[in-house]
Design an enzyme around this catalytic site. Structure first.
Site, PDB file in Angstrom:
ATOM      1  N   ASP A 191       6.382  -0.044   4.863  1.00 20.05           N
ATOM      2  CA  ASP A 191       6.659   0.837   3.728  1.00 20.05           C
ATOM      3  C   ASP A 191       8.148   0.863   3.431  1.00 20.05           C
ATOM      4  OD1 ASP A 191       4.156   1.515   2.988  1.00 20.05           O
ATOM      5  OD2 ASP A 191       4.139   3.502   3.907  1.00 20.05           O
ATOM      6  N   ASP A 213      -5.866   0.228   2.638  1.00 23.32           N
ATOM      7  CA  ASP A 213      -4.907   1.011   3.418  1.00 23.32           C
ATOM      8  C   ASP A 213      -5.610   1.768   4.548  1.00 23.32           C
ATOM      9  OD1 ASP A 213      -2.460   2.114   4.089  1.00 23.32           O
ATOM     10  OD2 ASP A 213      -1.986   2.727   2.043  1.00 23.32           O
TER      11      ASP A 213
HETATM   12  C1  GLA Z   1       0.629   4.082   2.443  1.00 27.44           C
HETATM   13  C2  GLA Z   1       1.012   2.674   2.048  1.00 27.44           C
HETATM   14  C3  GLA Z   1       1.874   2.717   0.815  1.00 27.44           C
HETATM   15  C4  GLA Z   1       1.148   3.389  -0.307  1.00 27.44           C
HETATM   16  C5  GLA Z   1       0.700   4.781   0.117  1.00 27.44           C
HETATM   17  C6  GLA Z   1      -0.200   5.387  -0.925  1.00 27.44           C
HETATM   18  O1  GLA Z   1       1.726   4.796   2.872  1.00 27.44           O
HETATM   19  O2  GLA Z   1       1.641   2.034   3.107  1.00 27.44           O
HETATM   20  O3  GLA Z   1       2.271   1.419   0.451  1.00 27.44           O
HETATM   21  O4  GLA Z   1       0.057   2.596  -0.700  1.00 27.44           O
HETATM   22  O5  GLA Z   1      -0.009   4.740   1.340  1.00 27.44           O
HETATM   23  O6  GLA Z   1      -0.633   6.641  -0.558  1.00 27.44           O
END
Ligand code: GLA
Length: 704
Positions: free
Chosen positions: A505, A441
């Protein structure tokens, strides 16, 4: 006589003229019937009250040749050598390509262009490299590659939205001046994504002359679409550099990111299919060729609430559902209870996991699944042991108070000790645990990215690629996903190191229709993380039926983003059904020819269609986004079928009552075996039932 270099692929031709001692693309499009190397193609008149000679549009626009638009190469050496004019010095021939070497002996710069027209996929790969030949440093500000476009190409479709709204399409017409789109976010970004179509106004997925472009780079980038006063049009693509960012010492070379361009005279689907084929054959590197494992990711199920006993229950239930990869998201490492702390401290939180990860991983593998884990290596929270020990490891400019993003700073990956620390932590984690997948990420934009006081977006991006390559070399069996607050780092530059993108997301199926439709116009579905979420979307509050959520995720790299323990018995059964349905068809979905279709009679109706290799099978998901315009939906024409054959048409999950609108009589194919001719299905179309808004149908076509 003009010398013409020609490249031909299966369906395309590229002609490069070297008449003015500089390479100039004079044609790129549908394959020309004959060779043109013996003809004098350069017949452009010189108009009154203009410069006395024509100004060639070279592969990086040169202002010094009398082109009054944005120069492709910009830079200077102590204020001088700012307007280079290059001449071709030699040409190297490659398989399906050329390297054109040019030099400016006055500015002491050399530039080379590599152009490859892929024989099978018809895509044009272009790359520029600039070398400083002088003893004194050359400060490079821009090094773009440009492509001329035919005069009818007046419409740009670009993509970008925001967090949870990736790939939002924008159409703009260019009748004067230029359209410049620059991504200055330090990452590929959700706002300005390096994917473009430019074509004859009104081009669609299935109609119109159109060109596609994507840039293989995960840092700042720029696209300039410009109309010159002589009516010529061009597009320029490259990295966006900060002032003083790249200083070339003697004989140092800057290599620009590759541009992957496509052409079609029948809409964007042809280009999308070429992109998919190219990526499948030449870009993505799978640890082993195998079907994409169905995922369960814990994030929206439990967020930071990690209790190993509960997670064991999730694992058991995931296995029952048919999941093949269990991914433990954020919250597993030392002190990480919310988003305010601990990034950088990549040690297991032994208070949450007193027995380590072994019991979880053991259970996952016992249940026939593989284990994946979330990491955000490039980041550090000020509230972390890492930051307390090494506040100077932060990417930034000394003396300035830089804004935080998600309560975190970025680490300076160009510092060897930073990259070594991250490698050591990840290597230890992957080496000592049976982990087959990393969700990598990256959750913030870069502000004043500085390394030793110098601008560092380019260097940071290159260092990220090096770190990923090092991890891949040490752990070749581990797959990596590129995630960045959802889809903030979706581009071809990172693809040699990863096997999947987290698309967004947003798991709201309706929003996902938009996001995924445009994702798949550039990248194949098997790279598209697509998870069905809970009935009520966490990011929009909308509620959707299980079948709509499942069908929208079905074509991608399928997964679940929910707490499986909380599912009712009926939901378990339904999800098992859709997981099995996905598994039964993923080989076709992830190898076939994808088309995005919009019902020409009702823009609220969209379809994703995948046709198998010999046109023997096809799967189509029909999606009703909002209320249909008419009491009876217009016929929906399909594409890419065999016009000579009949197809058996069947709905794959029954006549889903949740998808059906009020009707007294249904189309017969929903309940009884129906054969329709391929030619009819393409020229006339399939009659859909009246569908409820926010619903979908999955249809299978089998040639008889
Ligand atoms: C980001 C990612 C999510 C999740 C969060 C965790 O927002 O896009 O899918 O993994 O971080 O903190």
């Amino acid at each position: 006589m003009t010398e013409i270099l020609e490249l031909h692929s299966r369906n395309r031709s590229l002609l490069i003229s070297t008449a003015d001692a500089i390479p100039e693309i004079i044609y790129w499009g549908a394959k020309l019937a004959q060779s043109n190397s013996v003809h004098d193609l350069n017949q452009e008149p010189v108009s009154q009250a203009s410069l006395d000679q024509r100004s060639p549009l070279s592969l990086s626009v040169e202002a010094g040749r009398g082109l009054f638009c944005r120069p492709g190469i910009a830079g200077q050496r102590q204020g001088k050598d700012w307007s280079p004019v290059f001449a071709l010095t030699n040409t190297e021939t490659l398989d399906q390509g050329v390297v054109l070497h040019c030099e400016d002996p006055i500015a002491q710069l050399a530039v080379s262009y590599t152009l490859i027209l892929e024989a099978d996929t018809d895509l044009l790969r272009m790359q520029v490299a600039l070398t400083n030949l002088a003893g004194a440093d050359y400060e490079l500000e821009r090094c773009d590659i440009s492509l001329p476009l035919p005069s009818d190409c007046a419409e740009l479709e670009s993509f970008g939205g925001r967090w949870c709204q990736e790939f939002k399409p924008h159409r703009q017409r260019l009748d004067h001046g230029s359209i410049n789109l620059t991504g200055r976010y330090g990452r590929t970004s959700q706002q300005k994504q390096p994917f473009y179509f430019i074509g004859r106004p009104g081009f669609t997925e299935t109609q119109g002359r159109v060109y596609g472009f994507q840039l293989a780079w995960s840092g700042d980038h720029a696209m300039n679409f410009e109309l010159l006063d002589n009516g010529r049009r061009l597009v320029q693509l490259g990295e966006h550099l900060a002032s003083g960012e790249l200083v070339l010492k003697k004989n140092q070379t800057y290599q620009g990111p590759e541009v992957l361009a496509g052409y079609s005279d029948n809409g964007t689907n042809t280009i999308s299919q070429s992109y998919h084929q190219q990526i499948r054959q030449k870009i993505v590197q799978w640890p082993e060729p195998r079907p994409r494992p169905v995922i369960l990711n814990t994030w929206e199920g439990i967020y930071f609430d990690h209790d190993p006993d509960y997670i064991l229950k999730m694992i058991d239930r995931a296995a029952e559902l048919g999941v093949e990869r269990f991914v433990l998201d954020d919250g597993w490492f030392k002190g990480r209870n919310d988003e305010h702390s601990s990034l950088g401290d990549w040690y297991l939180d032994t208070r949450k996991y007193p027995q380590g990860l072994t019991p979880l991983i053991g259970r996952v593998t016992e249940r026939g699944m593989e284990f994946g884990i979330w990491l955000e290596p490039e980041m550090v929270n000020p509230d972390s042991d890492l930051y307390r020990a090494h506040p100077d490891w932060v990417l930034g400019l000394n003396g300035y108070d830089q804004p935080m993003g998600r309560y975190q700073y970025v680490l300076d990956l160009q510092r060897a000790e930073v990259s070594d620390y991250l490698f050591e932590r990840i290597d230890e984690l992957l080496g000592n645990n049976d982990i087959r997948y990393v969700k990598w990420d990256m959750n913030r934009e870069l502000v004043q990215p500085g390394h030793d006081g110098y601008p560092a977006n380019h260097g940071q991006t290159a260092a990220l690629y090096r770190l990923l390559a090092r991890i891949r070399a040490a752990h070749p069996r581990v797959e990596i996903e590129s995630c960045s607050s959802g889809g903030g780092r979706i581009d071809l530059g990172i693809l040699p190191y990863v096997q999947r993108y987290w698309t967004s997301d947003c798991n709201d199926a309706l929003e996902r229709v938009m996001i995924q439709s445009h994702f798949m116009r550039f990248l194949p579905p098997e790279l598209m993380g697509a998870h069905m979420g809970a009935p009520i979307s966490h990011t929009t509050g909308r509620q959707h039926s299980l079948s709509f959520r499942a069908l929208v995720a079905l074509f991608g790299h399928f997964g679940l983003e929910l707490d499986p323990v909380k599912l009712s018995a009926a939901e378990v059964k339904d999800i098992q059904y859709f997981v099995a349905l996905h598994k039964a068809h993923r080989d076709l979905l992830h190898s076939g020819r994808f088309s995005l279709l919009t019902n020409p009679g009702d823009a609220h109706q969209q379809a994703w269609q995948v046709v198998g290799d010999k046109r023997e099978q096809a799967l189509v998901v029909f999606i009703q986004k909002t209320m249909t315009n008419y009491s009876v939906p217009p016929l929906f024409p399909l594409t890419g079928l065999d016009p000579q054959r009949d197809y058996r048409v069947s709905v794959l999950h029954g006549a889903d009552p949740k998808a059906l609108g009020p009707m007294k009589k249904l189309p017969a194919w929903l309940s009884e075996e129906t054969r329709l001719n391929g030619d009819w299905l393409m020229k006339a179309g399939l009659q859909l039932p009246v569908m409820q808004p926010e619903s979908a149908f999955l249809v299978k076509l089998e040639a008889i």
